[in-house]
Design an enzyme around this catalytic site. Structure first.
Site, PDB file in Angstrom:
ATOM      1  CE  LYS A  31      -2.677   1.092   3.578  1.00  0.00           C
ATOM      2  NZ  LYS A  31      -3.831   1.365   4.464  1.00  0.00           N
ATOM      3  N   GLY A 104      -5.163   7.774   5.676  1.00  0.00           N
ATOM      4  CA  GLY A 104      -4.305   8.774   6.278  1.00  0.00           C
ATOM      5  C   GLY A 104      -3.038   8.991   5.473  1.00  0.00           C
ATOM      6  NE  ARG A 132      -5.541   7.891  10.866  1.00  0.00           N
ATOM      7  CZ  ARG A 132      -4.916   7.131   9.964  1.00  0.00           C
ATOM      8  NH1 ARG A 132      -5.604   6.594   8.978  1.00  0.00           N
ATOM      9  NH2 ARG A 132      -3.630   6.911  10.061  1.00  0.00           N
ATOM     10  CB  SER A 177       5.360   9.994  11.369  1.00  0.00           C
ATOM     11  OG  SER A 177       4.398  10.006  10.330  1.00  0.00           O
ATOM     12  CG  ASP A 330       0.540  -0.030   9.504  1.00  0.00           C
ATOM     13  OD1 ASP A 330      -0.048   0.759  10.268  1.00  0.00           O
ATOM     14  OD2 ASP A 330       1.014   0.316   8.406  1.00  0.00           O
ATOM     15  NE  ARG A 361      -4.461  -0.098  13.395  1.00  0.00           N
ATOM     16  CZ  ARG A 361      -3.918   0.161  12.225  1.00  0.00           C
ATOM     17  NH1 ARG A 361      -2.617   0.147  12.077  1.00  0.00           N
ATOM     18  NH2 ARG A 361      -4.672   0.447  11.173  1.00  0.00           N
ATOM     19  NE  ARG A 405      -2.432  -1.802   8.486  1.00  0.00           N
ATOM     20  CZ  ARG A 405      -2.118  -2.281   7.295  1.00  0.00           C
ATOM     21  NH1 ARG A 405      -2.188  -3.577   7.064  1.00  0.00           N
ATOM     22  NH2 ARG A 405      -1.740  -1.464   6.312  1.00  0.00           N
TER      23      ARG A 405
END
Length: 449
Positions: A31, A104, A132, A177, A330, A361, A405
């Protein structure tokens, strides 16, 4: 207490299969690389052909946004995508709001492109994306001179008035990030002079690899502490280059862990991306005792690739260091599921970044485990899971919170647990992993959504 679900929600009750999982599969394209391939091709001169593009909803949103900005993008019958770029600095102002859906990555990276082009745009997304935070991107990008207007907390919808004469940026990363780093580099592409990113903790470097692939002048220096200094010379001539997208290691994680946990299983996952800044899960699972071998290693499209051969294994608890988090951010929900079946305690350190994903998450993963009999607690930014036998696990409901996920992690829990697991909605798994249920069924999972 009930919780609201979308009108098109697809609940799924997952039971352990009657036989081991087995077979040879290829999961969809990466992705992260798919988003970047469309964006960089859209900024380049000439025609780029992309093979293996992830055709999930998130990536299709990026394709639609780049079309709205002037790139010509089409899908050919053999699954190849062709992009004729608008050219760096030559994007057109979109006629309508750019809807980024649940992505995002698309929203944050696109903000970088828009900040350094002299046009006005507005981005929005679905209910999950609108919650977010974007402030982490808006802050550094404002240094270009672009003007941003958002909801409280830097949340979408986001209005961007870009600069035709943007200033180059010098940013020291405050959070690990890759999305923020990539947004800064994308803004720096159309700024005269040198844009510099100081990265104390390395994150996935797909943007750097692809910038070089398309002809940008970019250098990376490392320091003795493991940090990276990235220098990008602005306003290069990006030239179309074909891209082959490897299979996504984050998507491969789900059939991989399922094969580890379902007794007797053996699965081969083909052509998985092995970028060293993406393979923290594979390292961790091996430390836990996983029978995980890499075969047929090669380079495709500038990225290392290999086939993963995984066999069911008895796992043991480990400590996962915080510095590994960017390379597997992730994958923590499905790692937590694996830890629930392992012998002993697994401590996953430094998970603050999980709080700002498609859902919170971290808390959602804890809820998934607790609902299904696992022993789990959070201490600061660490999640600690104490393993139990399969017979003690399952029997609960996974509330996915529109997080693909979490949904797939719930499916893995149900395949390995002693009691069925209810997943409240699997419809949006297609945002990142189209065909997930049929692919798992091809291995013998026996799912029926």
């Amino acid at each position: 207490m009930t919780h609201a679900l979308p009108a098109d929600a697809r609940p799924l009750l997952v039971r352990a299969p009657g036989a081991p999982l087995s077979g040879r599969i290829r999961v969809p394209g990466d992705k992260s690389i798919s988003h970047r391939a469309l964006m960089f091709a859209g900024l380049a001169w000439g025609e780029t052909r992309i093979d293996g593009l992830l055709e999930g909803e998130d990536v299709l949103r990026t394709a639609a946004a780049m079309r709205a900005l002037g790139a010509e993008i089409r899908r050919e019958g053999d699954g190849r995508w062709v992009v004729r770029g608008a050219g760096l600095g030559r994007l057109r102002e979109p006629e309508d709001v750019l809807d980024m859906g649940n992505s995002g990555t698309a929203a944050r990276l696109l903000a970088g492109i828009l900040a350094s082009h002299g046009l006005h745009s507005v981005m929005t997304g679905d209910a999950s994306l609108r919650r977010r935070p974007m402030a982490r991107v808006i802050g550094p990008l404002a240094g270009t001179g672009a003007v941003f207007a958002s909801r409280e907390g830097g949340r979408l919808p986001l209005s961007i008035s870009g600069r035709a004469d943007p200033a180059p940026l010098h940013v020291r990363m405050q959070v690990a990030s890759a999305q923020v780093k990539s947004a800064v580099l994308l803004a720096g592409l159309n700024a005269p002079g040198e844009t510099v990113v100081e990265e104390p903790v390395p994150t996935r470097d797909h943007s750097e690899n692809m910038l070089r692939h398309f002809g940008a002048d970019l250098s990376v220096e490392t320091d003795g502490a493991g940090g990276r200094l990235i220098r990008l010379q602005g306003r290069p001539t990006l030239i179309a280059r074909d891209v082959s997208v490897p299979s996504d290691p984050s998507s491969a994680a789900f059939p991989l862990v399922a094969a580890l946990l379902v007794p007797g299983s053996e699965v081969l996952i083909e052509a998985v991306g092995l970028n060293p800044l993406r393979t923290g899960l594979f390292t961790t699972l091996r430390e836990m005792g996983a029978a995980l071998a890499i075969e047929n290693e090669r380079i495709e499209g500038g990225e290392p690739v290999g086939d993963l051969l995984v066999r069911a294994s008895a796992l043991r608890g480990v400590v996962v260091p915080a510095q590994r988090a960017p390379s597997m951010i992730d994958e923590y929900p499905v790692l937590a599921v694996a830890a629930a079946f392992a012998e002993g305690e697994t401590r996953m350190c430094g998970l603050d970044e999980l709080r700002v994903k498609e859902s919170d998450r971290l808390s959602a993963t804890v809820a998934l485990l607790q609902a299904n009999g696992a022993q789990v607690r959070v201490e600061g930014d660490d999640m600690i899971v104490v393993g139990r036998g399969a017979s003690a696990l399952g029997g609960g409901e996974v509330r996915t919170q529109m997080d693909h996920r979490l949904a797939m992690s719930g499916v893995v829990m149900g395949l390995a647990a002693g009691r069925p697991v209810a997943v409240d909605d699997v419809a949006f798994i297609d945002t990142s992993f189209p065909g997930f249920v049929p692919l798992m069924n091809a291995l013998g999972a026996g799912l029926s959504a």
